[in-house]
Motif scaffolding. Sequence first.
Motif, PDB file in Angstrom:
ATOM      1  N   LEU A 149      21.362  76.778 -24.250  1.00 17.78           N
ATOM      2  CA  LEU A 149      20.527  76.359 -24.943  1.00 17.78           C
ATOM      3  C   LEU A 149      18.772  76.765 -25.389  1.00 17.78           C
ATOM      4  O   LEU A 149      18.172  76.072 -26.361  1.00 17.78           O
ATOM      5  CB  LEU A 149      20.846  74.976 -24.933  1.00 17.78           C
ATOM      6  N   GLU A 150      18.023  76.407 -24.455  1.00 12.50           N
ATOM      7  CA  GLU A 150      16.753  76.307 -23.694  1.00 12.50           C
ATOM      8  C   GLU A 150      16.245  77.795 -24.586  1.00 12.50           C
ATOM      9  O   GLU A 150      15.503  77.792 -25.817  1.00 12.50           O
ATOM     10  CB  GLU A 150      16.247  75.788 -22.574  1.00 12.50           C
ATOM     11  N   GLU A 151      17.053  79.113 -24.304  1.00 10.13           N
ATOM     12  CA  GLU A 151      15.945  80.538 -24.969  1.00 10.13           C
ATOM     13  C   GLU A 151      16.570  80.490 -26.626  1.00 10.13           C
ATOM     14  O   GLU A 151      16.161  81.227 -27.358  1.00 10.13           O
ATOM     15  CB  GLU A 151      17.300  81.643 -24.005  1.00 10.13           C
ATOM     16  N   VAL A 152      18.177  80.206 -27.300  1.00 10.14           N
ATOM     17  CA  VAL A 152      18.029  80.471 -28.305  1.00 10.14           C
ATOM     18  C   VAL A 152      18.909  79.115 -28.897  1.00 10.14           C
ATOM     19  O   VAL A 152      19.323  80.175 -30.373  1.00 10.14           O
ATOM     20  CB  VAL A 152      19.238  82.024 -28.055  1.00 10.14           C
ATOM     21  N   GLY A 153      18.985  78.668 -28.725  1.00  8.70           N
ATOM     22  CA  GLY A 153      19.377  77.102 -29.696  1.00  8.70           C
ATOM     23  C   GLY A 153      20.849  76.708 -29.452  1.00  8.70           C
ATOM     24  O   GLY A 153      21.273  75.526 -30.770  1.00  8.70           O
ATOM     25  N   LEU A 154      21.618  77.538 -29.138  1.00  8.37           N
ATOM     26  CA  LEU A 154      23.136  77.549 -29.401  1.00  8.37           C
ATOM     27  C   LEU A 154      23.594  76.835 -28.009  1.00  8.37           C
ATOM     28  O   LEU A 154      22.996  76.560 -27.232  1.00  8.37           O
ATOM     29  CB  LEU A 154      23.500  78.944 -28.912  1.00  8.37           C
ATOM     30  N   ILE A 155      24.625  75.999 -28.723  1.00 13.76           N
ATOM     31  CA  ILE A 155      25.316  74.709 -27.462  1.00 13.76           C
ATOM     32  C   ILE A 155      26.979  76.094 -27.295  1.00 13.76           C
ATOM     33  O   ILE A 155      27.315  75.634 -27.675  1.00 13.76           O
ATOM     34  CB  ILE A 155      25.790  73.594 -28.470  1.00 13.76           C
ATOM     35  N   CYS A 156      27.176  76.182 -26.040  1.00 11.23           N
ATOM     36  CA  CYS A 156      28.094  76.280 -25.354  1.00 11.23           C
ATOM     37  C   CYS A 156      29.223  75.670 -25.473  1.00 11.23           C
ATOM     38  O   CYS A 156      28.725  74.420 -24.623  1.00 11.23           O
ATOM     39  CB  CYS A 156      27.816  77.064 -24.534  1.00 11.23           C
ATOM     40  N   ARG A 157      30.701  75.144 -25.590  1.00 11.43           N
ATOM     41  CA  ARG A 157      31.434  74.399 -25.746  1.00 11.43           C
ATOM     42  C   ARG A 157      32.384  75.481 -24.174  1.00 11.43           C
ATOM     43  O   ARG A 157      31.909  74.740 -23.183  1.00 11.43           O
ATOM     44  CB  ARG A 157      31.890  74.232 -26.600  1.00 11.43           C
ATOM     45  N   ASP A 158      32.743  76.175 -24.785  1.00 11.10           N
ATOM     46  CA  ASP A 158      33.797  76.387 -23.517  1.00 11.10           C
ATOM     47  C   ASP A 158      33.329  77.651 -23.377  1.00 11.10           C
ATOM     48  O   ASP A 158      32.673  79.293 -23.549  1.00 11.10           O
ATOM     49  CB  ASP A 158      34.918  77.160 -24.168  1.00 11.10           C
ATOM     50  N   LEU A 159      33.343  78.318 -21.666  1.00 11.91           N
ATOM     51  CA  LEU A 159      33.067  79.172 -20.721  1.00 11.91           C
ATOM     52  C   LEU A 159      33.562  80.009 -20.430  1.00 11.91           C
ATOM     53  O   LEU A 159      34.760  78.511 -19.229  1.00 11.91           O
ATOM     54  CB  LEU A 159      31.526  78.840 -19.526  1.00 11.91           C
ATOM     55  N   LYS A 160      34.331  80.834 -20.206  1.00 15.56           N
ATOM     56  CA  LYS A 160      35.165  81.788 -18.968  1.00 15.56           C
ATOM     57  C   LYS A 160      34.118  82.811 -18.162  1.00 15.56           C
ATOM     58  O   LYS A 160      33.565  83.448 -18.877  1.00 15.56           O
ATOM     59  CB  LYS A 160      35.840  82.494 -20.015  1.00 15.56           C
ATOM     60  N   LEU A 161      34.215  82.253 -16.969  1.00 14.69           N
ATOM     61  CA  LEU A 161      33.586  83.164 -16.241  1.00 14.69           C
ATOM     62  C   LEU A 161      34.016  84.817 -16.351  1.00 14.69           C
ATOM     63  O   LEU A 161      35.602  85.745 -16.086  1.00 14.69           O
ATOM     64  CB  LEU A 161      34.752  82.586 -14.691  1.00 14.69           C
ATOM     65  N   PHE A 162      32.937  85.626 -16.242  1.00 16.65           N
ATOM     66  CA  PHE A 162      33.784  87.183 -16.954  1.00 16.65           C
ATOM     67  C   PHE A 162      33.844  87.803 -15.411  1.00 16.65           C
ATOM     68  O   PHE A 162      34.500  88.139 -15.080  1.00 16.65           O
ATOM     69  CB  PHE A 162      32.450  87.815 -17.829  1.00 16.65           C
ATOM     70  N   ASN A 163      32.313  87.776 -14.640  1.00 15.28           N
ATOM     71  CA  ASN A 163      32.066  88.434 -13.089  1.00 15.28           C
ATOM     72  C   ASN A 163      31.358  87.577 -12.498  1.00 15.28           C
ATOM     73  O   ASN A 163      30.311  86.993 -12.905  1.00 15.28           O
ATOM     74  CB  ASN A 163      32.059  89.880 -13.402  1.00 15.28           C
ATOM     75  N   VAL A 164      30.850  87.873 -11.372  1.00 14.93           N
ATOM     76  CA  VAL A 164      29.233  87.691 -10.325  1.00 14.93           C
ATOM     77  C   VAL A 164      28.895  88.761  -9.643  1.00 14.93           C
ATOM     78  O   VAL A 164      29.426  89.924  -9.426  1.00 14.93           O
ATOM     79  CB  VAL A 164      30.067  86.549  -9.178  1.00 14.93           C
ATOM     80  N   TYR A 165      27.785  89.475  -9.877  1.00 18.98           N
ATOM     81  CA  TYR A 165      27.110  90.294  -9.794  1.00 18.98           C
ATOM     82  C   TYR A 165      26.049  89.687  -8.703  1.00 18.98           C
ATOM     83  O   TYR A 165      25.093  89.060  -8.864  1.00 18.98           O
ATOM     84  CB  TYR A 165      26.252  90.985 -11.098  1.00 18.98           C
ATOM     85  N   SER A 166      25.879  90.751  -7.470  1.00 20.77           N
ATOM     86  CA  SER A 166      24.482  91.008  -7.026  1.00 20.77           C
ATOM     87  C   SER A 166      24.676  92.055  -6.420  1.00 20.77           C
ATOM     88  O   SER A 166      25.346  92.848  -6.803  1.00 20.77           O
ATOM     89  CB  SER A 166      25.390  90.315  -5.792  1.00 20.77           C
ATOM     90  N   GLY A 167      23.146  92.391  -5.742  1.00 20.48           N
ATOM     91  CA  GLY A 167      22.815  93.410  -5.216  1.00 20.48           C
ATOM     92  C   GLY A 167      22.169  94.055  -4.888  1.00 20.48           C
ATOM     93  O   GLY A 167      21.628  93.471  -5.805  1.00 20.48           O
ATOM     94  N   GLU A 168      21.923  95.250  -4.991  1.00 23.46           N
ATOM     95  CA  GLU A 168      20.041  96.470  -4.924  1.00 23.46           C
ATOM     96  C   GLU A 168      20.728  96.349  -6.609  1.00 23.46           C
ATOM     97  O   GLU A 168      18.707  96.525  -6.704  1.00 23.46           O
ATOM     98  CB  GLU A 168      20.748  97.424  -4.409  1.00 23.46           C
ATOM     99  N   LYS A 169      21.797  96.544  -7.255  1.00 25.84           N
ATOM    100  CA  LYS A 169      20.996  97.057  -8.576  1.00 25.84           C
ATOM    101  C   LYS A 169      20.024  95.708  -9.665  1.00 25.84           C
ATOM    102  O   LYS A 169      20.274  95.320 -10.493  1.00 25.84           O
ATOM    103  CB  LYS A 169      22.218  97.710  -9.167  1.00 25.84           C
ATOM    104  N   LEU A 170      20.822  94.276  -8.712  1.00 26.43           N
ATOM    105  CA  LEU A 170      20.377  93.404 -10.118  1.00 26.43           C
ATOM    106  C   LEU A 170      19.169  92.728  -8.592  1.00 26.43           C
ATOM    107  O   LEU A 170      18.637  91.477  -8.922  1.00 26.43           O
ATOM    108  CB  LEU A 170      21.025  91.860  -9.865  1.00 26.43           C
ATOM    109  N   TYR A 171      17.674  93.677  -8.190  1.00 27.60           N
ATOM    110  CA  TYR A 171      16.602  93.440  -7.373  1.00 27.60           C
ATOM    111  C   TYR A 171      15.696  93.450  -9.148  1.00 27.60           C
ATOM    112  O   TYR A 171      16.166  94.340 -10.062  1.00 27.60           O
ATOM    113  CB  TYR A 171      15.959  94.882  -7.007  1.00 27.60           C
ATOM    114  N   TYR A 172      14.876  92.623  -8.903  1.00 29.55           N
ATOM    115  CA  TYR A 172      14.150  92.734 -10.017  1.00 29.55           C
ATOM    116  C   TYR A 172      12.570  92.697  -9.913  1.00 29.55           C
ATOM    117  O   TYR A 172      12.909  91.477  -8.941  1.00 29.55           O
ATOM    118  CB  TYR A 172      14.046  91.953 -11.435  1.00 29.55           C
TER     119      TYR A 172
END
Length: 154
Positions: free
Chosen positions: A66-89
């Motif tokens: 909503l904050e970034e692109v102004g859209l309201i999400c109603r139904d969310l389905k979990l796809f995956n959870v990511y972590s580890g070295e590749k997600l360093y930023y």
Amino acid sequence: MTDYIGDLRKLIGTRPIIMCGANVILLNDQGQILLHHRIDRDWWGLPGGAMELGESFEQTAKREVLEEVGLICRDLKLFNVYSGEKLYYKYPDGNEVYNVTATYICKDFSGEIVVDPSEGRDARFFPLDKIPSNLSSSIEEIVEEFLSKYLAGS
């Protein structure tokens, strides 16, 4: 809403932290994916961001979209959870994070795309075979996994 990460940075500076957050793969009726063109780098990414104190991953995902692109999400389905070295930023300001990111898929949303100019330059839907090559390093793995599963029909 508090600024948990901002408050934490005042205490620890730019040192690496573990940052929990969520992002969303929004798909329109044509099966196109919404990407958000960030202002801090010339990268496209998924709408999403950092969790605030007391939020669930789902609340974070909905708020950030909503904050970034102004859209309201109603139904969310979990796809995956990511972590580890590749997600360093490392942000342009020197702040370092290791992201723990819950990624959701959303096909049930409403509103018109309105980009918050403090966070993005553009947001639009792309056909899955025309995704820009300049993806944010923190979402490359996510998009690759999504495309391989989605295009394989799972």
